[in-house]
Design a protein around this motif. Structure first.
Motif, short mmCIF file in Angstrom:
data_model
loop_
_atom_site.label_atom_id
_atom_site.label_comp_id
_atom_site.label_asym_id
_atom_site.label_seq_id
_atom_site.Cartn_x
_atom_site.Cartn_y
_atom_site.Cartn_z
N CYS A 162 1.04 -1.32 -0.18
CA CYS A 162 -0.02 -0.27 0.32
C CYS A 162 0.52 0.96 -0.09
O CYS A 162 1.51 1.24 1.05
N LEU A 163 0.80 2.20 -0.89
CA LEU A 163 1.45 3.57 -0.94
C LEU A 163 0.15 4.45 -0.35
O LEU A 163 -0.78 4.43 -0.52
N VAL A 164 0.76 5.14 0.90
CA VAL A 164 0.06 6.00 1.58
C VAL A 164 0.85 7.36 1.58
O VAL A 164 1.49 7.81 1.37
N VAL A 165 0.10 8.44 0.58
CA VAL A 165 0.40 9.92 0.58
C VAL A 165 -0.73 10.53 1.07
O VAL A 165 -2.12 10.89 1.57
N SER A 166 0.26 11.81 1.73
CA SER A 166 -0.60 12.58 2.36
C SER A 166 -0.04 13.97 2.26
O SER A 166 1.77 14.30 2.26
N SER A 167 -0.73 15.30 2.16
CA SER A 167 -0.65 16.94 2.04
C SER A 167 0.04 17.57 3.08
O SER A 167 1.12 18.74 3.39
N ALA A 168 -0.04 16.62 4.52
CA ALA A 168 -0.48 17.02 5.74
C ALA A 168 1.62 16.08 5.74
O ALA A 168 2.07 15.68 6.95
N GLY A 169 3.12 17.08 5.21
CA GLY A 169 3.56 16.40 5.94
C GLY A 169 3.85 16.91 6.90
O GLY A 169 4.37 18.03 7.09
N GLY A 170 5.51 16.27 7.44
CA GLY A 170 6.17 16.69 8.79
C GLY A 170 5.44 16.81 9.72
O GLY A 170 5.91 17.64 10.64
N MET A 171 4.32 16.22 9.92
CA MET A 171 3.86 15.93 11.09
C MET A 171 3.40 14.92 11.43
O MET A 171 3.76 13.33 10.64
N GLU A 172 2.72 14.80 12.88
CA GLU A 172 2.14 12.94 13.07
C GLU A 172 1.61 12.68 12.46
O GLU A 172 0.10 13.41 12.19
N ILE A 173 1.95 11.47 11.06
CA ILE A 173 0.99 11.47 10.68
C ILE A 173 -0.30 10.53 11.42
O ILE A 173 -0.81 9.96 10.64
N GLU A 174 -0.24 9.70 12.47
CA GLU A 174 -0.98 9.15 13.21
C GLU A 174 -1.99 10.16 13.59
O GLU A 174 -3.16 9.27 13.29
N GLU A 175 -1.65 11.16 14.14
CA GLU A 175 -2.99 12.26 14.29
C GLU A 175 -3.46 12.32 13.47
O GLU A 175 -4.77 13.07 13.19
#
Length: 388
Positions: free
Chosen positions: A121-134
């Protein structure tokens, strides 16, 4: 098995994934040599196998040799404690020097194994540099996923969909496709269980750059990845876990005070659950295997007793492959050889169980037999509380 950031980035560059230029220092003399000609700000990063370094003082932008030496002198040879490795932390033996980047945008990017889907699975988010769990809890709409068919792999249409969702330009979408394909190839060819780049940045040249990287390799595939397995830094592991690994034992250190020695992973998990249910706390997971010998038991005792928090040892063995009387002899001999002074609670079940219990009783050691696992857990918890 985890790699250090600098090792992970060396692997990224082999797959033509751009990273900041960096060098590693192991001593203050090497720090001084790297820092003497600082002209532009550089980032110094403590190399440990844990996240949260920035919040714990393990990452700093410096502008002079003096700042670099001050930062490094506080970390080299000492333990850095983060929220992921507390309370003891992990030793810092290397400092990574990296050039800074002119950042236009930050993203989160990872590739992992999704156990439910049984796919990469590829996971991508525009919220880079932050806690991905939150982010996944508070703003799940920012988390984008693409599952890869194990036969066809990552397809162009999937990277296009991700690029469209992230509102990339045509030029950037093409670069993202190349980057994601390279990352997927790296992941599959090296039998990784996790590739995480956070943040993945877009710099002022409109290129993707891996600013930070975490790589975990599937332990079950290390026999196929000899060169990568040689990169393992045992100093980052619990010393007891490292010793157990070399002894051929499956051991994971925990924070309790009841040492567990069990044959079989499922039985070990059940033992730990019952200790917790009975009001106690397991000090470890330890599976000695179905064919545990006296030598194996002796090694296991030594590892358990090296944990100063252990006040009781609970042995839970099902004598299927090996007879219970043979196991009992091994426990008695090991207790004598190692010099176990704390109580040992033993639950045996299987072939010749009565003979095994008789041997334990007649040993006149601090060994206590239990009729079943529930009783064994309760007895162990009682002894542990009595010694506090």
């Amino acid at each position: 098995m985890n790699l250090h950031e600098y090792q992970a980035k060396e692997l990224l560059r082999k797959y033509e994934i751009q990273t900041p230029y960096g060098q590693v220092a192991e001593t203050l003399n090497e720090v001084n040599a790297l820092a003497k000609d600082i002209k532009n700000p550089v980032v110094l990063k403590a190399q440990i196998h844990a996240g949260g370094r920035g919040k714990s003082g393990g990452v700093k932008v410096v502008k002079s040799k003096e700042e670099a030496l001050e930062f490094s002198s506080k970390l080299l040879g000492k333990n850095l404690v983060t929220y992921q490795n507390q309370p003891s932390g992990q030793p810092v033996h290397k400092i990574l020097f990296e050039e800074t980047e002119n950042i236009i945008n930050e993203l989160y990017f990872s590739i992992l194994i999704d156990r439910e889907e049984e796919k990469v699975c590829l996971v991508v988010s525009s919220a880079g540099g932050m806690e991905i769990e939150e982010i996944s809890k508070k703003s799940p709409d920012l988390i984008l996923k693409e599952f890869c068919n194990p036969i066809t792999g990552l397809m162009d249409y999937q990277t296009r969909e991700l690029a469209n969702s992230l509102k990339f330009s045509a030029d950037l979408a093409g670069k993202f496709n190349k980057f994601a394909k390279s990352a997927y190839k790296l992941f599959t060819e090296n039998n990784l269980s996790l590739l995480e780049i956070n943040p993945l940045v877009i710099n002022d040249a409109n290129d993707f750059v891996a600013l930070d990287c975490k790589i975990s390799i599937d332990d079950n595939a290390l026999y196929k990845q000899k060169k990568l397995s040689e990169l393992r830094d045992w100093s980052q592991d619990d010393s007891k876990e490292a010793e157990a690994h070399h002894a051929g034992l499956n051991y994971i250190a925990l924070n309790g005070d009841i040492g567990c020695m069990v044959n079989g992973a499922g039985l070990a998990m059940a033992t730990m659950d019952l200790i917790q249910h009975s009001g106690g706390s397991p000090a470890n997971f330890l599976d000695v295997g179905g064919g545990a010998s006296a030598e194996t038991v002796s090694k296991a005792f030594r590892i358990l007793l090296s944990d100063k928090n252990v006040k009781v040892v609970l042995v839970n063995i099902f004598g299927g492959i090996m007879r219970c009387d043979v196991i009992a002899e091994g426990i008695i001999n090991s207790a004598k050889d190692v010099g176990v002074s704390i109580p040992i609670v033993v639950r045996l079940e299987g072939t010749n169980v009565d003979d095994g219990k008789k041997l334990l009783k007649e040993s006149y050691l601090n060994i206590h037999s239990a009729d079943n696992l529930t009783d064994a857990a309760k007895i162990a918890v009682t002894y542990a509380k009595d010694q506090k």
